[in-house]
Scaffold this motif. Structure first.
Motif, PDB file in Angstrom:
ATOM      1  N   LEU A 141      93.098  35.267  85.894  1.00 20.32           N
ATOM      2  CA  LEU A 141      92.537  36.333  85.064  1.00 20.32           C
ATOM      3  C   LEU A 141      93.292  36.480  83.746  1.00 20.32           C
ATOM      4  CD1 LEU A 141      91.957  38.921  87.910  1.00 20.32           C
ATOM      5  CD2 LEU A 141      90.147  37.928  86.498  1.00 20.32           C
ATOM      6  N   ALA A 142      94.606  36.365  83.797  1.00 15.67           N
ATOM      7  CA  ALA A 142      95.408  36.469  82.573  1.00 15.67           C
ATOM      8  C   ALA A 142      95.066  35.342  81.606  1.00 15.67           C
ATOM      9  CB  ALA A 142      96.895  36.442  82.914  1.00 15.67           C
ATOM     10  N   PHE A 143      94.889  34.145  82.131  1.00 19.01           N
ATOM     11  CA  PHE A 143      94.514  33.018  81.281  1.00 19.01           C
ATOM     12  C   PHE A 143      93.127  33.248  80.684  1.00 19.01           C
ATOM     13  CE2 PHE A 143      92.544  28.987  80.348  1.00 19.01           C
ATOM     14  CZ  PHE A 143      93.563  28.242  79.756  1.00 19.01           C
ATOM     15  N   ALA A 144      92.187  33.716  81.504  1.00 14.72           N
ATOM     16  CA  ALA A 144      90.828  33.960  81.031  1.00 14.72           C
ATOM     17  C   ALA A 144      90.812  35.012  79.934  1.00 14.72           C
ATOM     18  CB  ALA A 144      89.936  34.388  82.193  1.00 14.72           C
ATOM     19  N   GLU A 145      91.632  36.038  80.071  1.00 12.96           N
ATOM     20  CA  GLU A 145      91.685  37.082  79.048  1.00 12.96           C
ATOM     21  C   GLU A 145      92.134  36.510  77.703  1.00 12.96           C
ATOM     22  OE1 GLU A 145      92.953  41.627  79.235  1.00 12.96           O
ATOM     23  OE2 GLU A 145      94.692  40.300  79.286  1.00 12.96           O
ATOM     24  N   MET A 163      88.038  39.102  98.317  1.00 11.94           N
ATOM     25  CA  MET A 163      87.491  39.937  97.244  1.00 11.94           C
ATOM     26  C   MET A 163      88.330  41.166  96.920  1.00 11.94           C
ATOM     27  SD  MET A 163      83.359  40.149  96.980  1.00 11.94           S
ATOM     28  CE  MET A 163      83.430  41.274  95.585  1.00 11.94           C
ATOM     29  N   PRO A 164      88.813  41.907  97.918  1.00 11.35           N
ATOM     30  CA  PRO A 164      89.613  43.099  97.583  1.00 11.35           C
ATOM     31  C   PRO A 164      90.844  42.762  96.747  1.00 11.35           C
ATOM     32  CG  PRO A 164      88.927  43.159  99.877  1.00 11.35           C
ATOM     33  CD  PRO A 164      88.568  41.809  99.366  1.00 11.35           C
ATOM     34  N   ARG A 165      91.476  41.634  97.049  1.00  9.36           N
ATOM     35  CA  ARG A 165      92.661  41.250  96.288  1.00  9.36           C
ATOM     36  C   ARG A 165      92.296  40.896  94.845  1.00  9.36           C
ATOM     37  NH1 ARG A 165      96.109  36.727  95.920  1.00  9.36           N
ATOM     38  NH2 ARG A 165      94.585  35.439  97.009  1.00  9.36           N
ATOM     39  N   LEU A 166      91.174  40.196  94.679  1.00  9.30           N
ATOM     40  CA  LEU A 166      90.714  39.865  93.329  1.00  9.30           C
ATOM     41  C   LEU A 166      90.351  41.132  92.563  1.00  9.30           C
ATOM     42  CD1 LEU A 166      89.804  37.880  91.120  1.00  9.30           C
ATOM     43  CD2 LEU A 166      87.580  37.786  92.243  1.00  9.30           C
ATOM     44  N   GLU A 167      89.634  42.059  93.216  1.00  8.09           N
ATOM     45  CA  GLU A 167      89.241  43.301  92.549  1.00  8.09           C
ATOM     46  C   GLU A 167      90.462  44.117  92.138  1.00  8.09           C
ATOM     47  OE1 GLU A 167      85.245  45.126  93.946  1.00  8.09           O
ATOM     48  OE2 GLU A 167      86.171  44.292  95.748  1.00  8.09           O
ATOM     49  N   GLU A 168      91.501  44.076  92.953  1.00  7.55           N
ATOM     50  CA  GLU A 168      92.725  44.788  92.606  1.00  7.55           C
ATOM     51  C   GLU A 168      93.351  44.187  91.353  1.00  7.55           C
ATOM     52  OE1 GLU A 168      95.445  47.752  92.869  1.00  7.55           O
ATOM     53  OE2 GLU A 168      93.673  47.500  94.151  1.00  7.55           O
ATOM     54  N   ASP A 169      93.373  42.843  91.282  1.00  7.84           N
ATOM     55  CA  ASP A 169      93.926  42.173  90.099  1.00  7.84           C
ATOM     56  C   ASP A 169      93.055  42.400  88.868  1.00  7.84           C
ATOM     57  OD1 ASP A 169      96.128  41.182  91.436  1.00  7.84           O
ATOM     58  OD2 ASP A 169      95.177  39.278  91.944  1.00  7.84           O
ATOM     59  N   LYS A 171      91.658  45.010  87.914  1.00  9.69           N
ATOM     60  CA  LYS A 171      91.913  46.313  87.312  1.00  9.69           C
ATOM     61  C   LYS A 171      92.852  46.212  86.115  1.00  9.69           C
ATOM     62  CE  LYS A 171      91.222  48.870  91.642  1.00  9.69           C
ATOM     63  NZ  LYS A 171      91.895  49.681  92.698  1.00  9.69           N
ATOM     64  N   GLN A 172      93.670  45.142  86.094  1.00  8.67           N
ATOM     65  CA  GLN A 172      94.620  44.978  84.986  1.00  8.67           C
ATOM     66  C   GLN A 172      93.971  44.342  83.762  1.00  8.67           C
ATOM     67  OE1 GLN A 172      98.438  43.224  86.240  1.00  8.67           O
ATOM     68  NE2 GLN A 172      97.614  43.211  88.310  1.00  8.67           N
TER      69      GLN A 172
END
Length: 235
Positions: A141-145, A163-169, A171-172
């Motif tokens: 996600l950081a790279f995509a941003e 999915m829950p772990r991805l959704e948590e990440d 949020k940042q």
């Protein structure tokens, strides 16, 4: 080189790749929207399957295929070199965390390692391919941003349990679900996999359910055949 897995327009050798061709990669490569994108990144390309499928679907796309495992990267290079799309796909034997492109991408796709809580085995290459230690969702996600265009999208396939772990990440970062495909073996089975199309637009995502097999659990479903007919030689 080993046995070649033949698709309609290209072939895949996979004897030196820890993770073999599977339904996850085929479904992701056929489902992702990729008709207008010009620069596309395939993270963890393995055999090169996703890059080859997308290159077949989008004749104007140029793809960068990242692969951290040296042997898998070499085999992906060979598979791509023998395909009709070799002039539009570059294999980069590097980890995402060290990759610093000089341009932005319209689309990032990944069939990422997702067995984050399972026991590791003795084969290091397979562990690299199967475990999130080398590619945490947060890093993706950081790279995509940083490296997606304003309209760019990140598309991944995961077990539903992740999915829950991805959704948590998520949020940042400023990403939201654009499209969701829930994947079941048959209509009677529970959902085991999900394809997620993420973008920067906050919206109600389009959702669909894809059953891979008919009720007999053996015959491919009409929906799966329609989705993958441009690739499987027997459809």
């Amino acid at each position: 080189m080993g046995k070649v897995f033949k698709f309609k327009e290209f072939g895949i050798s996979q004897d030196r790749c820890a993770m073999k061709i599977g339904t996850d990669g085929i479904v992701l490569g056929a489902w992702v929207l990729c008709g207008l994108e010009r620069r596309i990144l395939d993270v963890g390309t393995g055999t090169g399957l996703l890059s080859l499928m997308i290159a077949q679907r989008n004749p104007k796309a140029y793809l960068s295929a990242l692969e951290i495992d040296t042997q898998a990267a070499e085999q992906a290079m060979e598979n791509i070199a023998q395909s009709p799309f070799s002039d539009r796909i570059e294999v980069i034997p590097q980890a995402l965390q060290q990759f610093e492109p000089i341009y932005l991408f319209d689309l990032i796709v990944s069939n990422p390692p997702f067995f984050s809580n399972s026991l590791k085995g003795p084969q290091e290459e397979r562990n690299l391919a199967r475990h999130t230690d080398t590619l945490p969702f947060e890093d993706l996600l950081a790279f995509a941003e940083r490296f997606l265009t304003a309209e760019g999208r990140l598309c991944v396939i995961l077990p539903v349990s992740e999915m829950p772990r991805l959704e948590e990440d998520m949020k940042q970062y400023s990403f939201y679900f654009q499209r969701i495909c829930w994947i079941k073996h048959t209509e009677q089975h529970t959902v085991r996999r999900v394809i997620l199309d993420l973008g920067r637009k906050q919206r109600v995502p389009e959702e669909e359910v894809l059953c891979l097999r008919e009720e007999d659990g053996v015959s491919y479903s009409a929906a799966y055949k329609a989705l993958t007919k441009d690739f499987h030689p027997f459809f």
